[in-house]
Motif scaffolding. Structure first.
Motif, PDB file in Angstrom:
ATOM      1  N   GLY A  33       0.795  -1.227   0.000  1.00 18.18           N
ATOM      2  CA  GLY A  33       0.000   0.000   0.000  1.00 18.18           C
ATOM      3  C   GLY A  33       0.826   1.276   0.000  1.00 18.18           C
ATOM      4  O   GLY A  33       0.290   2.370   0.124  1.00 18.18           O
ATOM      5  N   ARG A  34       2.151   1.129  -0.136  1.00 17.51           N
ATOM      6  CA  ARG A  34       3.010   2.318  -0.125  1.00 17.51           C
ATOM      7  C   ARG A  34       3.776   2.434  -1.444  1.00 17.51           C
ATOM      8  O   ARG A  34       3.969   1.453  -2.148  1.00 17.51           O
ATOM      9  N   THR A  35       4.218   3.642  -1.734  1.00 19.56           N
ATOM     10  CA  THR A  35       4.992   3.878  -2.951  1.00 19.56           C
ATOM     11  C   THR A  35       6.372   4.405  -2.604  1.00 19.56           C
ATOM     12  O   THR A  35       6.507   5.387  -1.873  1.00 19.56           O
ATOM     13  N   LEU A  36       7.378   3.727  -3.144  1.00 24.59           N
ATOM     14  CA  LEU A  36       8.745   4.232  -3.037  1.00 24.59           C
ATOM     15  C   LEU A  36       9.124   4.840  -4.379  1.00 24.59           C
ATOM     16  O   LEU A  36       8.995   4.189  -5.414  1.00 24.59           O
ATOM     17  N   GLY A  37       9.574   6.067  -4.379  1.00 18.23           N
ATOM     18  CA  GLY A  37      10.088   6.676  -5.593  1.00 18.23           C
ATOM     19  C   GLY A  37      11.601   6.540  -5.627  1.00 18.23           C
ATOM     20  O   GLY A  37      12.279   6.929  -4.672  1.00 18.23           O
ATOM     21  N   ILE A  38      12.140   5.973  -6.703  1.00 17.00           N
ATOM     22  CA  ILE A  38      13.599   5.915  -6.864  1.00 17.00           C
ATOM     23  C   ILE A  38      13.982   6.931  -7.936  1.00 17.00           C
ATOM     24  O   ILE A  38      13.498   6.854  -9.069  1.00 17.00           O
ATOM     25  N   VAL A  39      14.813   7.891  -7.554  1.00 19.10           N
ATOM     26  CA  VAL A  39      15.126   9.016  -8.435  1.00 19.10           C
ATOM     27  C   VAL A  39      16.614   9.113  -8.695  1.00 19.10           C
ATOM     28  O   VAL A  39      17.429   8.847  -7.807  1.00 19.10           O
ATOM     29  N   GLY A  40      16.972   9.527  -9.898  1.00 21.66           N
ATOM     30  CA  GLY A  40      18.370   9.787 -10.211  1.00 21.66           C
ATOM     31  C   GLY A  40      18.498  10.023 -11.700  1.00 21.66           C
ATOM     32  O   GLY A  40      17.568   9.764 -12.464  1.00 21.66           O
ATOM     33  N   GLU A  41      19.672  10.513 -12.114  1.00 23.95           N
ATOM     34  CA  GLU A  41      19.914  10.712 -13.539  1.00 23.95           C
ATOM     35  C   GLU A  41      20.007   9.346 -14.224  1.00 23.95           C
ATOM     36  O   GLU A  41      20.143   8.322 -13.554  1.00 23.95           O
ATOM     37  N   SER A  42      20.000   9.339 -15.561  1.00 19.75           N
ATOM     38  CA  SER A  42      20.144   8.044 -16.222  1.00 19.75           C
ATOM     39  C   SER A  42      21.549   7.528 -15.948  1.00 19.75           C
ATOM     40  O   SER A  42      22.495   8.299 -15.814  1.00 19.75           O
ATOM     41  N   GLY A  43      21.660   6.214 -15.798  1.00 18.14           N
ATOM     42  CA  GLY A  43      22.949   5.631 -15.445  1.00 18.14           C
ATOM     43  C   GLY A  43      23.230   5.619 -13.951  1.00 18.14           C
ATOM     44  O   GLY A  43      24.333   5.311 -13.526  1.00 18.14           O
ATOM     45  N   SER A  44      22.220   5.936 -13.125  1.00 20.68           N
ATOM     46  CA  SER A  44      22.467   5.927 -11.680  1.00 20.68           C
ATOM     47  C   SER A  44      22.176   4.553 -11.075  1.00 20.68           C
ATOM     48  O   SER A  44      22.440   4.330  -9.893  1.00 20.68           O
ATOM     49  N   GLY A  45      21.610   3.635 -11.874  1.00 24.40           N
ATOM     50  CA  GLY A  45      21.379   2.277 -11.374  1.00 24.40           C
ATOM     51  C   GLY A  45      19.915   1.969 -11.077  1.00 24.40           C
ATOM     52  O   GLY A  45      19.604   0.887 -10.580  1.00 24.40           O
ATOM     53  N   LYS A  46      19.020   2.891 -11.408  1.00 23.94           N
ATOM     54  CA  LYS A  46      17.604   2.700 -11.077  1.00 23.94           C
ATOM     55  C   LYS A  46      17.011   1.501 -11.812  1.00 23.94           C
ATOM     56  O   LYS A  46      16.398   0.632 -11.205  1.00 23.94           O
ATOM     57  N   SER A  47      17.187   1.486 -13.127  1.00 19.38           N
ATOM     58  CA  SER A  47      16.569   0.401 -13.897  1.00 19.38           C
ATOM     59  C   SER A  47      17.226  -0.934 -13.598  1.00 19.38           C
ATOM     60  O   SER A  47      16.548  -1.965 -13.512  1.00 19.38           O
ATOM     61  N   VAL A  48      18.544  -0.914 -13.428  1.00 18.26           N
ATOM     62  CA  VAL A  48      19.251  -2.164 -13.106  1.00 18.26           C
ATOM     63  C   VAL A  48      18.709  -2.745 -11.797  1.00 18.26           C
ATOM     64  O   VAL A  48      18.530  -3.952 -11.654  1.00 18.26           O
ATOM     65  N   THR A  49      18.407  -1.864 -10.845  1.00 19.66           N
ATOM     66  CA  THR A  49      17.843  -2.312  -9.573  1.00 19.66           C
ATOM     67  C   THR A  49      16.517  -3.029  -9.802  1.00 19.66           C
ATOM     68  O   THR A  49      16.275  -4.120  -9.271  1.00 19.66           O
TER      69      THR A  49
END
Ligand code: SF4
Ligand code: MG
Length: 326
Positions: A33-49
């Motif tokens: 029921g909660r939302t975590l926002g993961i933010v950063g420039e491209s290449g910061s590892g967000k999608s890989v995570t």
């Protein structure tokens, strides 16, 4: 209750030029029921995570360590068959580009039906009724007719809705949305974010929303994780991170937000330079070559890796004093 628990995740890719440290010691949790926002420039590892959580890396190409616990089950080193069973049923993902997730030669309805029937032994007829119901739920007009359309017959925003319907086919308990609104215009963007929020309320889903745009997460996240060069630099309640951020990198991200008040933006310094190569991450604080406070007052920015929920060597009172208030 914690639904997703990521502990000390490392995702390294060996290459001919050296090891790409795409994610380097990342920890976070997401509750139902909660939302975590993961933010950063491209290449910061967000999608890989997110790909690591979904078990979508080719294991021979990657070195993984740490733990990914989904409702208590460790996934990172689990049997790929088990992870495959959970994918699409317990956890689902939506992407920036629906066309990459949808088959161009199959109708939208058929794709939802198949996503559903992989995990549910129901008749085609029942699955089709479910697909129409899902299309209605995500706000597609005349769903009983549109269900037989092909993806290219939908507008960008409608395609995004259809992809969300597909992801929701099995009532996932974790939804990962990677730049779900980046390709859309501002009005449609707001509608899609509203939709995700409504569905989350209805289904009590845990949501991870990945974006380069701090404005997007400010709208719907409960918590925010700011990533830089594969590491977390700031992690906390959205209200705090957005209104009173403490990490110089977060200040820079805020400074590049177009929709901010001029007055606030003028006090913030946009980030100069570019993100580092993940093969040669700068020693100490990875952000130090770009940080205006590097070494201020003799702090060891270039030599010691800062830790904690705000990974910065500036003393707390100084961070509070320097922080812009929004
Ligand atoms: Fe800047 Fe130093 Fe803090 Fe890194 S540790 S963000 S270089 S002040
Ligand atoms: Mg990405």
């Amino acid at each position: 209750m914690t639904f997703l628990d990521v502990r000390d995740l490392h995702v390294h890719f060996p290459t001919d030029d050296g090891v790409v440290k795409a994610v380097d010691g990342l920890s976070f949790t997401v509750h139902r029921g909660r939302t975590l926002g993961i933010v950063g420039e491209s290449g910061s590892g967000k999608s890989v995570t997110s790909l690591s959580v979904m078990g979508l890396h080719r294991r021979s190409a990657v070195r993984l360590s740490g733990e990914v616990l989904l409702d208590g089950t460790e996934l990172l080193h689990a049997d790929p068959e088990e992870v495959r069973r959970l994918r699409g049923r317990t956890m689902a993902m939506i992407f920036q580009d629906p066309l990459s997730a949808m088959h161009p030669l199959y109708t939208v309805g058929r794709q939802i039906v198949e996503a559903y029937r992989v995990h549910n032994p129901v008749s085609r007829k029942a699955a089709r009724a479910h697909a129409i119901d899902l299309l209605a739920r995500v706000g597609i007009p005349h769903p009983a007719k549109r269900v037989d359309d092909y993806p290219h017959q939908f507008s960008g925003g409608m395609r995004q809705r259809a992809m969300i319907a597909m992801a929701l086919a099995n009532d996932p308990q974790l939804l990962i949305a990677d730049e779900p609104t980046t390709a859309l215009d501002v009005t449609v963007q707001a509608q899609i974010l509203d939709l995700i929020r409504d569905l989350q309320e209805e289904f009590h889903t845990a949501v991870v929303l990945i974006t380069h745009d701090l404005g997007v997460v400010a709208e719907i996240a409960d918590d925010i994780l700011v990533m830089y060069a594969g590491r977390a630099v700031e992690y906390g309640a959205a209200e705090t991170v957005f209104r009173k951020p403490e990490h110089p990198y977060t200040w820079g991200l805020l400074g590049s937000m177009p929709r901010l008040d001029r007055a606030v933006r003028d006090r913030l310094q946009p980030i100069k330079g570019t993100p580092p190569s993940l093969i040669r991450v700068p020693p100490g604080c990875a952000f130090h070559p770009r940080c205006p406070y590097n070494g201020r007052g003799g702090i060891p920015c270039a030599t010691e890796v800062p830790s904690g929920t705000i990974a910065c060597h500036l003393p707390h009172p100084e961070r509070v004093r320097l922080a812009p208030t929004l």
